[in-house]
Scaffold this motif. Structure first.
Motif, PDB file in Angstrom:
ATOM      1  N   LYS A  17       0.870  -1.171   0.000  1.00 21.40           N
ATOM      2  CA  LYS A  17       0.000   0.000   0.000  1.00 21.40           C
ATOM      3  C   LYS A  17       0.907   1.220   0.000  1.00 21.40           C
ATOM      4  O   LYS A  17       1.873   1.287   0.744  1.00 21.40           O
ATOM      5  CB  LYS A  17      -0.877   0.006   1.253  1.00 21.40           C
ATOM      6  N   ILE A  18       0.584   2.163  -0.844  1.00 12.40           N
ATOM      7  CA  ILE A  18       1.402   3.373  -0.868  1.00 12.40           C
ATOM      8  C   ILE A  18       1.103   4.185   0.386  1.00 12.40           C
ATOM      9  O   ILE A  18      -0.051   4.381   0.754  1.00 12.40           O
ATOM     10  CB  ILE A  18       1.178   4.190  -2.155  1.00 12.40           C
ATOM     11  N   ASP A  19       2.154   4.595   1.072  1.00  9.94           N
ATOM     12  CA  ASP A  19       1.999   5.350   2.302  1.00  9.94           C
ATOM     13  C   ASP A  19       3.001   6.502   2.307  1.00  9.94           C
ATOM     14  O   ASP A  19       3.672   6.746   1.299  1.00  9.94           O
ATOM     15  CB  ASP A  19       2.184   4.455   3.524  1.00  9.94           C
ATOM     16  N   ARG A  20       3.096   7.197   3.416  1.00 12.63           N
ATOM     17  CA  ARG A  20       3.995   8.358   3.496  1.00 12.63           C
ATOM     18  C   ARG A  20       5.439   7.978   3.184  1.00 12.63           C
ATOM     19  O   ARG A  20       6.135   8.713   2.488  1.00 12.63           O
ATOM     20  CB  ARG A  20       3.923   8.989   4.884  1.00 12.63           C
ATOM     21  N   ALA A  21       5.880   6.857   3.722  1.00  9.77           N
ATOM     22  CA  ALA A  21       7.262   6.438   3.489  1.00  9.77           C
ATOM     23  C   ALA A  21       7.515   6.188   2.012  1.00  9.77           C
ATOM     24  O   ALA A  21       8.542   6.604   1.460  1.00  9.77           O
ATOM     25  CB  ALA A  21       7.579   5.187   4.307  1.00  9.77           C
ATOM     26  N   THR A  22       6.576   5.542   1.349  1.00 12.06           N
ATOM     27  CA  THR A  22       6.719   5.262  -0.077  1.00 12.06           C
ATOM     28  C   THR A  22       6.715   6.553  -0.882  1.00 12.06           C
ATOM     29  O   THR A  22       7.511   6.723  -1.811  1.00 12.06           O
ATOM     30  CB  THR A  22       5.588   4.333  -0.560  1.00 12.06           C
ATOM     31  N   ILE A  23       5.835   7.482  -0.530  1.00 15.42           N
ATOM     32  CA  ILE A  23       5.783   8.771  -1.227  1.00 15.42           C
ATOM     33  C   ILE A  23       7.114   9.499  -1.041  1.00 15.42           C
ATOM     34  O   ILE A  23       7.666  10.068  -1.986  1.00 15.42           O
ATOM     35  CB  ILE A  23       4.597   9.623  -0.729  1.00 15.42           C
ATOM     36  N   GLY A  24       7.649   9.458   0.179  1.00 12.89           N
ATOM     37  CA  GLY A  24       8.953  10.067   0.441  1.00 12.89           C
ATOM     38  C   GLY A  24      10.048   9.441  -0.416  1.00 12.89           C
ATOM     39  O   GLY A  24      10.910  10.137  -0.963  1.00 12.89           O
ATOM     40  N   GLU A  25      10.021   8.099  -0.558  1.00 11.77           N
ATOM     41  CA  GLU A  25      11.007   7.412  -1.393  1.00 11.77           C
ATOM     42  C   GLU A  25      10.859   7.814  -2.853  1.00 11.77           C
ATOM     43  O   GLU A  25      11.860   7.991  -3.562  1.00 11.77           O
ATOM     44  CB  GLU A  25      10.862   5.895  -1.249  1.00 11.77           C
ATOM     45  N   ILE A  26       9.618   7.948  -3.306  1.00  9.52           N
ATOM     46  CA  ILE A  26       9.375   8.365  -4.690  1.00  9.52           C
ATOM     47  C   ILE A  26       9.967   9.752  -4.911  1.00  9.52           C
ATOM     48  O   ILE A  26      10.635  10.002  -5.924  1.00  9.52           O
ATOM     49  CB  ILE A  26       7.864   8.326  -5.013  1.00  9.52           C
ATOM     50  N   PHE A  27       9.745  10.670  -3.969  1.00 12.07           N
ATOM     51  CA  PHE A  27      10.321  12.008  -4.082  1.00 12.07           C
ATOM     52  C   PHE A  27      11.849  11.948  -4.109  1.00 12.07           C
ATOM     53  O   PHE A  27      12.492  12.708  -4.841  1.00 12.07           O
ATOM     54  CB  PHE A  27       9.849  12.921  -2.946  1.00 12.07           C
ATOM     55  N   GLN A  28      12.440  11.066  -3.306  1.00 12.07           N
ATOM     56  CA  GLN A  28      13.897  10.945  -3.295  1.00 12.07           C
ATOM     57  C   GLN A  28      14.426  10.503  -4.654  1.00 12.07           C
ATOM     58  O   GLN A  28      15.438  11.014  -5.135  1.00 12.07           O
ATOM     59  CB  GLN A  28      14.343   9.962  -2.216  1.00 12.07           C
ATOM     60  N   VAL A  29      13.733   9.548  -5.274  1.00 12.34           N
ATOM     61  CA  VAL A  29      14.135   9.085  -6.603  1.00 12.34           C
ATOM     62  C   VAL A  29      14.029  10.233  -7.605  1.00 12.34           C
ATOM     63  O   VAL A  29      14.936  10.472  -8.403  1.00 12.34           O
ATOM     64  CB  VAL A  29      13.275   7.880  -7.061  1.00 12.34           C
ATOM     65  N   PHE A  30      12.911  10.954  -7.558  1.00 11.40           N
ATOM     66  CA  PHE A  30      12.722  12.082  -8.467  1.00 11.40           C
ATOM     67  C   PHE A  30      13.802  13.148  -8.267  1.00 11.40           C
ATOM     68  O   PHE A  30      14.329  13.695  -9.232  1.00 11.40           O
ATOM     69  CB  PHE A  30      11.344  12.720  -8.274  1.00 11.40           C
ATOM     70  N   GLU A  31      14.109  13.447  -7.013  1.00 10.60           N
ATOM     71  CA  GLU A  31      15.120  14.468  -6.732  1.00 10.60           C
ATOM     72  C   GLU A  31      16.503  14.017  -7.183  1.00 10.60           C
ATOM     73  O   GLU A  31      17.280  14.821  -7.688  1.00 10.60           O
ATOM     74  CB  GLU A  31      15.100  14.830  -5.254  1.00 10.60           C
ATOM     75  N   ALA A  32      16.810  12.736  -7.005  1.00  4.25           N
ATOM     76  CA  ALA A  32      18.103  12.216  -7.459  1.00  4.25           C
ATOM     77  C   ALA A  32      18.237  12.338  -8.976  1.00  4.25           C
ATOM     78  O   ALA A  32      19.340  12.520  -9.499  1.00  4.25           O
ATOM     79  CB  ALA A  32      18.266  10.755  -7.027  1.00  4.25           C
ATOM     80  N   GLU A  33      17.124  12.258  -9.664  1.00  7.96           N
ATOM     81  CA  GLU A  33      17.120  12.372 -11.126  1.00  7.96           C
ATOM     82  C   GLU A  33      16.876  13.815 -11.586  1.00  7.96           C
ATOM     83  O   GLU A  33      16.713  14.063 -12.772  1.00  7.96           O
ATOM     84  CB  GLU A  33      16.049  11.448 -11.716  1.00  7.96           C
ATOM     85  N   HIS A  34      16.790  14.749 -10.633  1.00  4.37           N
ATOM     86  CA  HIS A  34      16.576  16.176 -10.923  1.00  4.37           C
ATOM     87  C   HIS A  34      15.283  16.437 -11.690  1.00  4.37           C
ATOM     88  O   HIS A  34      15.244  17.254 -12.602  1.00  4.37           O
ATOM     89  CB  HIS A  34      17.775  16.768 -11.667  1.00  4.37           C
ATOM     90  N   VAL A  35      14.238  15.726 -11.294  1.00  9.55           N
ATOM     91  CA  VAL A  35      12.921  15.918 -11.909  1.00  9.55           C
ATOM     92  C   VAL A  35      12.308  17.190 -11.320  1.00  9.55           C
ATOM     93  O   VAL A  35      12.259  17.336 -10.094  1.00  9.55           O
ATOM     94  CB  VAL A  35      12.006  14.691 -11.638  1.00  9.55           C
ATOM     95  N   PRO A  36      11.838  18.111 -12.161  1.00  5.15           N
ATOM     96  CA  PRO A  36      11.231  19.351 -11.643  1.00  5.15           C
ATOM     97  C   PRO A  36      10.016  19.061 -10.753  1.00  5.15           C
ATOM     98  O   PRO A  36       9.318  18.055 -10.937  1.00  5.15           O
ATOM     99  CB  PRO A  36      10.796  20.102 -12.903  1.00  5.15           C
ATOM    100  N   VAL A  37       9.778  19.949  -9.809  1.00 10.93           N
ATOM    101  CA  VAL A  37       8.674  19.787  -8.858  1.00 10.93           C
ATOM    102  C   VAL A  37       7.348  19.620  -9.588  1.00 10.93           C
ATOM    103  O   VAL A  37       6.524  18.782  -9.205  1.00 10.93           O
ATOM    104  CB  VAL A  37       8.608  20.988  -7.885  1.00 10.93           C
ATOM    105  N   SER A  38       7.142  20.380 -10.644  1.00 15.00           N
ATOM    106  CA  SER A  38       5.872  20.282 -11.368  1.00 15.00           C
ATOM    107  C   SER A  38       5.648  18.870 -11.900  1.00 15.00           C
ATOM    108  O   SER A  38       4.537  18.344 -11.812  1.00 15.00           O
ATOM    109  CB  SER A  38       5.804  21.299 -12.510  1.00 15.00           C
ATOM    110  N   TYR A  39       6.681  18.233 -12.406  1.00 17.63           N
ATOM    111  CA  TYR A  39       6.544  16.855 -12.902  1.00 17.63           C
ATOM    112  C   TYR A  39       6.339  15.869 -11.755  1.00 17.63           C
ATOM    113  O   TYR A  39       5.622  14.879 -11.890  1.00 17.63           O
ATOM    114  CB  TYR A  39       7.758  16.448 -13.729  1.00 17.63           C
TER     115      TYR A  39
END
Length: 172
Positions: A17-39
């Motif tokens: 189940k997607i939860d806060r921890a998973t959402i945080g991990e998703i954001f970490q992956v996006f940030e590591a890849e320099h994905v813009p906030v809007s995306y």
């Protein structure tokens, strides 16, 4: 949508189940890849759309807001911009996060009044109802010549809610 559902369901190779921890991990992956906030937020919107039940959608939104609150300092300008320019779910998320810091984003929240999306209008009405201290600004907007602003503030319901808290005007 199906790809988003797959991404949610099989994060790290297992169903969860997607939860806060998973959402945080998703954001970490996006940030590591320099994905813009809007995306990043549009990706959350896609995940939101993959849920069927309202209970799951509401839980997901609440978890997103809790994680996004931690990013308020670095995402502040983007939250403001996306609260007007993002998709309906992105605007909804940004408004929810900005509401957590009400005084800091007062002008920005008031400037969202002309939004036409149903979900956004509902959250804005709830925000404005909970902020009686903003009454002078809201009453000024009710007197506006712009019909969208007047319509958003729905003078009867909003002002009446402040004057008679707890009364169910929809039952009259």
């Amino acid at each position: 949508c199906m790809r988003a559902r797959y991404f949610v369901s099989y994060w790290h190779g297992t169903y969860q189940k997607i939860d806060r921890a998973t959402i945080g991990e998703i954001f970490q992956v996006f940030e590591a890849e320099h994905v813009p906030v809007s995306y990043q937020l549009e990706a959350l919107s896609g995940i939101y759309d993959s849920f069927y039940a309202e209970k799951e959608k509401n839980s997901f939104i609440n978890d997103c807001v809790m994680v996004m609150r931690l990013k308020n300092k670095e995402w502040g300008p983007e939250l403001i911009r996306l609260s007007k320019d993002g998709s309906a779910i992105v605007r909804f998320l940004c408004i929810r996060v900005m509401d957590e810091y009400g005084a800091e984003y007062k002008e920005e929240l008031l400037s969202c009044a002309a939004d036409s999306a149903k979900q956004v209008r509902e959250i804005l009405t709830a925000v404005y109802e909970s902020r009686k201290e903003w009454e002078p600004e809201i009453l000024q907007m009710l007197a506006s010549k712009k019909s969208k602003e007047r319509e958003m503030y729905n003078s009867n319901a909003l002002v009446s809610q402040w004057r008679y808290p707890g009364y169910r005007f929809d039952k009259v």
